[in-house]
Scaffold this motif. Structure first.
Motif, PDB file in Angstrom:
ATOM      1  N   ARG A  17      -6.914   6.760  -6.272  1.00 28.64           N
ATOM      2  CA  ARG A  17      -5.488   7.009  -6.486  1.00 28.64           C
ATOM      3  C   ARG A  17      -5.011   8.205  -5.673  1.00 28.64           C
ATOM      4  N   GLU A  22       0.245   5.340  -2.803  1.00 24.96           N
ATOM      5  CA  GLU A  22       1.309   4.345  -2.758  1.00 24.96           C
ATOM      6  C   GLU A  22       0.770   2.910  -2.778  1.00 24.96           C
ATOM      7  N   THR A  23      -0.511   2.765  -3.094  1.00 26.56           N
ATOM      8  CA  THR A  23      -1.150   1.451  -3.111  1.00 26.56           C
ATOM      9  C   THR A  23      -1.204   0.904  -4.535  1.00 26.56           C
ATOM     10  N   THR A  24      -0.922  -0.388  -4.688  1.00 20.02           N
ATOM     11  CA  THR A  24      -1.067  -1.045  -5.986  1.00 20.02           C
ATOM     12  C   THR A  24      -2.547  -1.309  -6.260  1.00 20.02           C
ATOM     13  N   LEU A  25      -3.011  -0.846  -7.406  1.00 24.39           N
ATOM     14  CA  LEU A  25      -4.418  -0.998  -7.763  1.00 24.39           C
ATOM     15  C   LEU A  25      -4.553  -1.915  -8.979  1.00 24.39           C
ATOM     16  N   ILE A  26      -5.507  -2.818  -8.921  1.00 26.05           N
ATOM     17  CA  ILE A  26      -5.833  -3.684 -10.051  1.00 26.05           C
ATOM     18  C   ILE A  26      -7.216  -3.282 -10.551  1.00 26.05           C
ATOM     19  N   TYR A  38      -1.496   3.267 -16.838  1.00 29.19           N
ATOM     20  CA  TYR A  38      -1.283   1.983 -16.181  1.00 29.19           C
ATOM     21  C   TYR A  38       0.116   1.440 -16.462  1.00 29.19           C
ATOM     22  N   ASP A  39       0.707   0.813 -15.451  1.00 27.92           N
ATOM     23  CA  ASP A  39       2.046   0.252 -15.593  1.00 27.92           C
ATOM     24  C   ASP A  39       2.046  -1.057 -16.370  1.00 27.92           C
ATOM     25  N   HIS A  96       5.724   7.966 -12.760  1.00 25.30           N
ATOM     26  CA  HIS A  96       4.527   7.563 -13.498  1.00 25.30           C
ATOM     27  C   HIS A  96       3.998   8.747 -14.301  1.00 25.30           C
ATOM     28  N   ASP A 114       1.967  13.048  -2.672  1.00 27.41           N
ATOM     29  CA  ASP A 114       2.368  11.754  -3.218  1.00 27.41           C
ATOM     30  C   ASP A 114       3.666  11.818  -4.008  1.00 27.41           C
ATOM     31  N   GLU A 174       7.912   9.789  -7.584  1.00 29.81           N
ATOM     32  CA  GLU A 174       7.325   9.272  -6.354  1.00 29.81           C
ATOM     33  C   GLU A 174       8.042   9.802  -5.109  1.00 29.81           C
TER      34      GLU A 174
END
Length: 216
Positions: A17, A22-26, A38-39, A96, A114, A174
């Motif tokens: 992170r 700025e990357t979507t993480l799963i 977590y969103d 966030h 960030d 952000e």
């Protein structure tokens, strides 16, 4: 990561992170003890997503309450007090929650900027990289204060560490959305510059007094 224990996986996720903000993480885990970071949280059973109506409604209500909490914190920060509701909503949607335990860092010197942080709970200290634990902090940061915005404005890596002294709950605004507000609102830009200048003056004065006392 299956061969790593829970703490190792947690630390790896933190580093990913930090390096790719700025990357979507799963993230896949057998279970989560805390989902605040977590969103969206979904459960898989036999390869299928499960979410009953009660859970969906609870998630909707939680999401509404969460957004309202973010909106209140942003609106309550002095630097954003004059923003239009639409601007505050923009920042809230693109923010966030970040939880950090005492002794951990919200960011470190050299990190990519960030975003900026508004503390909701706890206390953190801005400290020079490599400073001794007993050395005085550059400044203490408490609830309601915006911090980390200078690196975003200058588009340069962090110059100091932000260390949690007590457990911290912070709202990260952000980078992209914050810059958008700054670029389009001269009052925000002016207010941020005044605030940053004031903090730099206080830091310089603290360093001057400390050196004077040591020399004396």
């Amino acid at each position: 990561m299956a061969t790593h224990d829970k703490e190792q996986r947690r630390e790896t996720l933190f580093q990913v992170r930090r390096l790719m903000p700025e990357t979507t993480l799963i993230v896949l885990e057998p279970e989560f003890s805390n989902t605040d970071d977590y969103d969206l949280v979904l459960k898989l059973h036999d390869g299928r997503l499960q979410q009953d109506e009660a859970t969906a409604e609870r998630n909707r209500l939680d999401s509404t309450a969460d957004f309202e909490s973010k909106r209140r914190i942003i609106a309550g920060a002095d630097v954003f007090s004059h923003l239009r509701p639409a601007q505050i909503r923009l920042l809230a949607y693109a923010s966030h929650w970040v939880r950090v335990e005492a002794g951990d860092y919200l960011f470190r010197a050299g990190d990519f900027p960030d975003g900026a942080y508004i503390l909701a709970e706890g206390v953190a200290q801005m400290r020079f990289a490599g400073s001794a634990p007993e050395a005085p902090s550059v400044t203490d940061v408490g609830p309601g204060r915006l911090i980390g915005d200078l690196s975003v404005i200058l588009d340069r890596p962090r110059s100091m560490n932000l260390l949690a002294i007590r457990p911290v709950l912070a709202l990260r605004l952000e980078r992209r959305e914050l810059l958008q507000i700054i670029d389009n609102d001269v009052m925000v830009a002016t207010s941020l510059l005044r605030t940053v200048s004031g903090h730099l003056y206080e830091a310089a004065e603290s360093i001057r007094v400390e050196r004077y006392e040591n020399d004396g």
